[in-house]
Scaffold this motif. Sequence first.
Motif, PDB file in Angstrom:
ATOM      1  N   VAL B 170       0.844  -1.188   0.000  1.00  0.00           N
ATOM      2  CA  VAL B 170       0.000   0.000   0.000  1.00  0.00           C
ATOM      3  C   VAL B 170       0.877   1.235   0.000  1.00  0.00           C
ATOM      4  CG1 VAL B 170      -1.767   1.238   1.267  1.00  0.00           C
ATOM      5  CG2 VAL B 170      -1.789  -1.247   1.222  1.00  0.00           C
ATOM      6  N   ILE B 171       1.895   1.187   0.834  1.00  0.00           N
ATOM      7  CA  ILE B 171       2.857   2.275   0.877  1.00  0.00           C
ATOM      8  C   ILE B 171       4.116   1.764   0.196  1.00  0.00           C
ATOM      9  CG2 ILE B 171       4.256   3.692   2.394  1.00  0.00           C
ATOM     10  CD1 ILE B 171       1.815   3.385   4.362  1.00  0.00           C
ATOM     11  N   PRO B 172       4.475   2.314  -0.953  1.00  0.00           N
ATOM     12  CA  PRO B 172       5.587   1.756  -1.728  1.00  0.00           C
ATOM     13  C   PRO B 172       6.863   1.693  -0.904  1.00  0.00           C
ATOM     14  CG  PRO B 172       4.558   3.601  -2.869  1.00  0.00           C
ATOM     15  CD  PRO B 172       3.899   3.505  -1.563  1.00  0.00           C
ATOM     16  N   ALA B 173       7.587   0.615  -1.113  1.00  0.00           N
ATOM     17  CA  ALA B 173       8.820   0.428  -0.348  1.00  0.00           C
ATOM     18  C   ALA B 173       9.888   1.435  -0.768  1.00  0.00           C
ATOM     19  CB  ALA B 173       9.332  -1.003  -0.543  1.00  0.00           C
ATOM     20  N   SER B 174       9.658   2.116  -1.903  1.00  0.00           N
ATOM     21  CA  SER B 174      10.704   3.004  -2.411  1.00  0.00           C
ATOM     22  C   SER B 174      10.721   4.352  -1.690  1.00  0.00           C
ATOM     23  CB  SER B 174      10.498   3.225  -3.911  1.00  0.00           C
ATOM     24  OG  SER B 174       9.184   3.692  -4.127  1.00  0.00           O
ATOM     25  N   ILE B 175       9.710   4.604  -0.862  1.00  0.00           N
ATOM     26  CA  ILE B 175       9.708   5.884  -0.129  1.00  0.00           C
ATOM     27  C   ILE B 175      10.894   5.923   0.821  1.00  0.00           C
ATOM     28  CG2 ILE B 175       8.461   7.179   1.646  1.00  0.00           C
ATOM     29  CD1 ILE B 175       5.944   6.545   0.362  1.00  0.00           C
ATOM     30  N   PRO B 176      11.680   6.975   0.802  1.00  0.00           N
ATOM     31  CA  PRO B 176      12.838   7.032   1.710  1.00  0.00           C
ATOM     32  C   PRO B 176      12.383   7.040   3.168  1.00  0.00           C
ATOM     33  CG  PRO B 176      12.512   9.123   0.570  1.00  0.00           C
ATOM     34  CD  PRO B 176      11.620   8.138  -0.084  1.00  0.00           C
ATOM     35  N   THR B 177      13.190   6.423   4.009  1.00  0.00           N
ATOM     36  CA  THR B 177      12.765   6.218   5.397  1.00  0.00           C
ATOM     37  C   THR B 177      12.650   7.523   6.175  1.00  0.00           C
ATOM     38  OG1 THR B 177      15.059   5.692   5.811  1.00  0.00           O
ATOM     39  CG2 THR B 177      13.504   3.845   5.766  1.00  0.00           C
TER      40      THR B 177
END
Lengths: 247, 213
Positions: B170-177
């Motif tokens: 749902v929340i893309p893993a590519s979003i920076p932490t």
Amino acid sequence: MDYLATILLLAISTALINNMVFHFFVGNCPFIGVSRKLDTAFGMGAAVTFVTTIAALLSWLITWAVLAPGAPLTTWVWHLIRPDAKGVVDLSILNYVVYIFVIAWAVQLVEMYVRKFFPALYKAFGVFLPLITTNCVILFVCLEIMKHVPSAGDVPDPWGLDKALIYAFCAGLGFLIAIVIMAGMREEIEHCDVPKPLQGPGITLIMAGILSLAFLGFTGMDSNLAKILKPAPTPAPEIKAAPPPAS
Amino acid sequence: MSNDGPTPLERFVQGIIPENPVLRQVLGICPTLAVTNTMEGAMTMTGAVLFVLVCANVLISLIRGMLKPHLRILVFTLTIAAFVTVADRLLAAFMYDMSKQLGPYIPLIIVNCIIIARCEICAAKQGVWTAFSDAVGQSLGFGLALGCIATVREVLGFGTWFGKWLGWHVIPASIPTDVWSPWVIMVLPPGAFLTLGLLLGATNWMTARTKKA
């Protein structure tokens, strides 16, 4: 010393770190239902501790003698019927039915015994006794003990009767601590202006969440205590890292 | 045979929202909190509860003429325990990983108040079809509540929905932490308590609003 340390660690990790209510979520129905007043909460907690210990004693004995794979009593009976039988006798499919029966029976027994011989005690927590037949804490403790009863099967960490009883008592104690803290908080929150939709179970669960957050602070306490109580007999000689090559 | 009491359809509808076991009656809190950190756990639990509740309700309804008042609860519990054993063995046989993950919470269905309450309120008094539809309705209501909590916890805690079965991010893993990182607290016990508490608040608020309107 070693034995004492093991017992102490088991007790602390059961009552505080892996608290029944805040870590395993068992016993939540009475935790929310009966935690309105401090003295009833204490009565409920004490009753649960009491019955848990007795049910643990019974279930350990029955599991060890009858239900576990290769249990001595069952094997003996089976060999009486069929002397030439081979293989391990295993009745563990009956575990759940037997445990729930044992718990119901223990609750009934304790209630009758306490009413007859300790009327004062019966007044204190007698009314809660029938309610706790369906308390998850007791069945949960029986199931945990089931996993650790020494038997013919491969048990990773066998518990004797002593450990099982201490585990059960501390599990009940953890429930007692949780419900008493919660009752104390709920007596205070009666005077507060809680938003209307959250009144009752809602705010209780949110408070339980915050309490559970606080109990997370105990995590890791057991490994540190283990280091203090059981120092490694001979510390392994440290291997010094080779000096980094000069660049 | 039993013309008194709600009809099968009424029982079915009531179980889902008006008398939702978790959100309205606040029963069966233990599994609700314990298995909802992933959607898979929640749905497996719902399946197990559906199986046990339907079987127990139907059986109790069939033998309701023979029940003695003082032995009633014991009969309920033993019936439920037998079906829970079946459900537990089935899960261990066909969904071993899930059975490991749910651990003691499958056997703890035995002492789940929802099932005993349904046996007592509906199955011991009404006919087989009413008991059956009541069981299905209540289980769906249970599943709905579990699904709501698990959705919140899994999306915020892992950023996925049905992560293990379907692998939906749902929340893309590519979003920076440093922009958004998973809330570990939602996976841990406190998240369960907070989510359920707020969900109960939201339900009460919506009920109050619809009553006013």
